[in-house]
Design a protein around this motif. Structure first.
Motif, short mmCIF file in Angstrom:
data_model
loop_
_atom_site.label_atom_id
_atom_site.label_comp_id
_atom_site.label_asym_id
_atom_site.label_seq_id
_atom_site.Cartn_x
_atom_site.Cartn_y
_atom_site.Cartn_z
N ALA A 76 0.83 -1.21 0.00
CA ALA A 76 0.00 0.00 0.00
C ALA A 76 0.87 1.25 0.00
O ALA A 76 0.61 2.21 -0.74
N ARG A 77 1.93 1.26 0.82
CA ARG A 77 2.79 2.43 0.87
C ARG A 77 3.59 2.59 -0.42
O ARG A 77 3.81 3.72 -0.89
N TYR A 78 4.01 1.48 -1.01
CA TYR A 78 4.77 1.55 -2.26
C TYR A 78 3.89 2.09 -3.39
O TYR A 78 4.33 2.94 -4.18
N GLU A 79 2.65 1.65 -3.46
CA GLU A 79 1.75 2.15 -4.50
C GLU A 79 1.41 3.62 -4.28
O GLU A 79 1.24 4.38 -5.23
N SER A 80 1.34 4.03 -3.01
CA SER A 80 1.12 5.45 -2.70
C SER A 80 2.31 6.28 -3.17
O SER A 80 2.14 7.37 -3.73
N PHE A 81 3.51 5.76 -2.96
CA PHE A 81 4.72 6.45 -3.44
C PHE A 81 4.71 6.60 -4.95
O PHE A 81 5.01 7.68 -5.48
N LEU A 82 4.34 5.56 -5.66
CA LEU A 82 4.30 5.63 -7.12
C LEU A 82 3.27 6.64 -7.60
O LEU A 82 3.51 7.40 -8.54
N ALA A 83 2.12 6.68 -6.92
CA ALA A 83 1.08 7.64 -7.29
C ALA A 83 1.55 9.07 -7.05
O ALA A 83 1.32 9.96 -7.87
N ASP A 84 2.24 9.30 -5.92
CA ASP A 84 2.75 10.64 -5.63
C ASP A 84 3.81 11.06 -6.64
O ASP A 84 3.81 12.21 -7.11
N ALA A 85 4.71 10.13 -6.97
CA ALA A 85 5.75 10.45 -7.93
C ALA A 85 5.15 10.78 -9.30
O ALA A 85 5.59 11.72 -9.99
N ASP A 86 4.12 10.03 -9.68
CA ASP A 86 3.45 10.28 -10.96
C ASP A 86 2.77 11.65 -10.95
O ASP A 86 2.82 12.39 -11.94
N ALA A 87 2.14 12.02 -9.82
CA ALA A 87 1.48 13.32 -9.71
C ALA A 87 2.49 14.46 -9.80
O ALA A 87 2.22 15.49 -10.43
N ILE A 88 3.65 14.29 -9.18
CA ILE A 88 4.68 15.33 -9.23
C ILE A 88 5.18 15.52 -10.66
O ILE A 88 5.36 16.65 -11.12
N LEU A 89 5.37 14.44 -11.38
CA LEU A 89 5.81 14.54 -12.77
C LEU A 89 4.75 15.20 -13.63
O LEU A 89 5.05 15.99 -14.53
#
Length: 319
Positions: A76-89
């Motif tokens: 769950a935390r890893y997928e949250s990290f990926l979503a945040d990184a995608d939003a920043i990009l």
């Protein structure tokens, strides 16, 4: 600088994420079930399960393989990290307009609505919706590229009941007072409008005293969309960050508490170092200047209407 080594457990999570996902959602499953669900060979499934078991992310029970509690939480935390990184990009066009020294929180991109804009005209349409929807705004404006901002401020303060605190550079305020002497004098005299001259950042900021909905300027009949999902709260403020680079390039809007705190602190820091601009706003009228052009209703300009007068025809070649 030597980067820290990536733990083997994290490597297993990243590499075998799809196995962990299916075991979290559908487990317990046996290896033949995983072969069928993922389309992998038996040898690939064996290696994947071995790696996840070694990382204590998966365990075997009598009915098959399941995710461990730590495996579920780590996924769950890893997928949250990926979503945040995608939003920043996705938000790069606006985020890169904020110099490092201003240190915005990550939520300025991860919990915000981001919209590219094609120039000053489109940016004004977004800003106008926010200002008209609330009873108060604090605004930082690095330059005045669209005169409709001035008319809007006049409409909602002098002719309305909205309070606006404007923070702008001396150059912008002189432009306002010179090109719009009557409007500038009216704004300076209004109790609901305050202007401060100060050094401004290269990006714009609008802090609106309420949660507002915005609709795409190209689809005005559509219902207003929420600004930030999740994070909208009744009565909350809304922050708009405006990006400029050879004109307006983007806008992001958020109701996240960290973004609002950052914007509010930045505004107060800039304002505390500034000075009143009332005299600057009235200099044009005191010098006997007249407005560059007769006033045109801001609402009509927002909808794309043009004033058809002598100046309009003078700029066009006859057919």
């Amino acid at each position: 600088m030597k980067l820290p080594e990536v733990p083997s457990e994290l490597e297993a999570l990243a590499k075998r994420r799809q196995y962990l996902e299916i075991l979290v959602s559908r487990g317990p499953l046996h290896k033949p079930d995983l072969e069928e669900a993922l389309g992998d060979s038996r040898s690939t499934v064996d290696r994947a399960i071995d790696e996840l078991e070694d990382a204590a992310l998966v365990e075997r029970i009598p009915r098959g393989y399941v995710s461990t509690q730590s495996g579920r939480l780590a996924l769950a935390r890893y997928e949250s990290f990926l979503a945040d990184a995608d939003a920043i990009l996705d938000a790069q066009s606006v985020v890169e307009a904020i110099p490092r020294r201003y240190e915005p929180p990550a939520e300025v991109a991860t919990n915000a609505r981001v919209e590219p804009v094609a120039g000053e005209y489109e940016l004004f349409s977004w800003v106008a919706q926010a200002i008209r929807a609330v009873d108060g705004c604090r605004i930082v404006l690095p330059h005045l590229g669209d005169s409709r901002h001035v008319r809007l401020w006049h409409d909602v303060t002098v002719d309305g009941d909205t309070e606006i605190d404007l923070l702008a550079s001396q150059t912008v305020l002189e432009q306002l007072g010179t090109e719009f002497p009557k409007l500038g004098a009216d704004l300076a005299a209004a109790d609901s409008f305050t202007a401060t001259a100060a050094e401004t950042p290269p990006f714009g900021l609008v802090l609106a005293s309420g949660t507002v909905g915005l609709s795409d300027p190209h689809e005005r009949s559509a219902a207003g969309d929420g600004l930030a999902e999740p994070g909208d709260r009744p009565g909350a403020e809304t922050a708009l960050v405006l990006a400029f680079e050879d004109g307006a390039t983007g806008m992001l809007a958020s109701t996240d508490e960290r973004v609002l705190a950052w914007g509010g602190d930045l505004y107060e820091q800039l304002r505390s170092a500034g000075s009143s601009a009332d005299e600057t706003l009235t200099e044009g009228q005191a010098a006997g200047l007249s407005a560059v052009s007769p006033r045109f209703p801001t609402r009509l300009e927002e909808e794309g209407f043009l004033r058809v007068d002598e100046a309009y025809f003078a700029e066009r070649e006859p057919l």
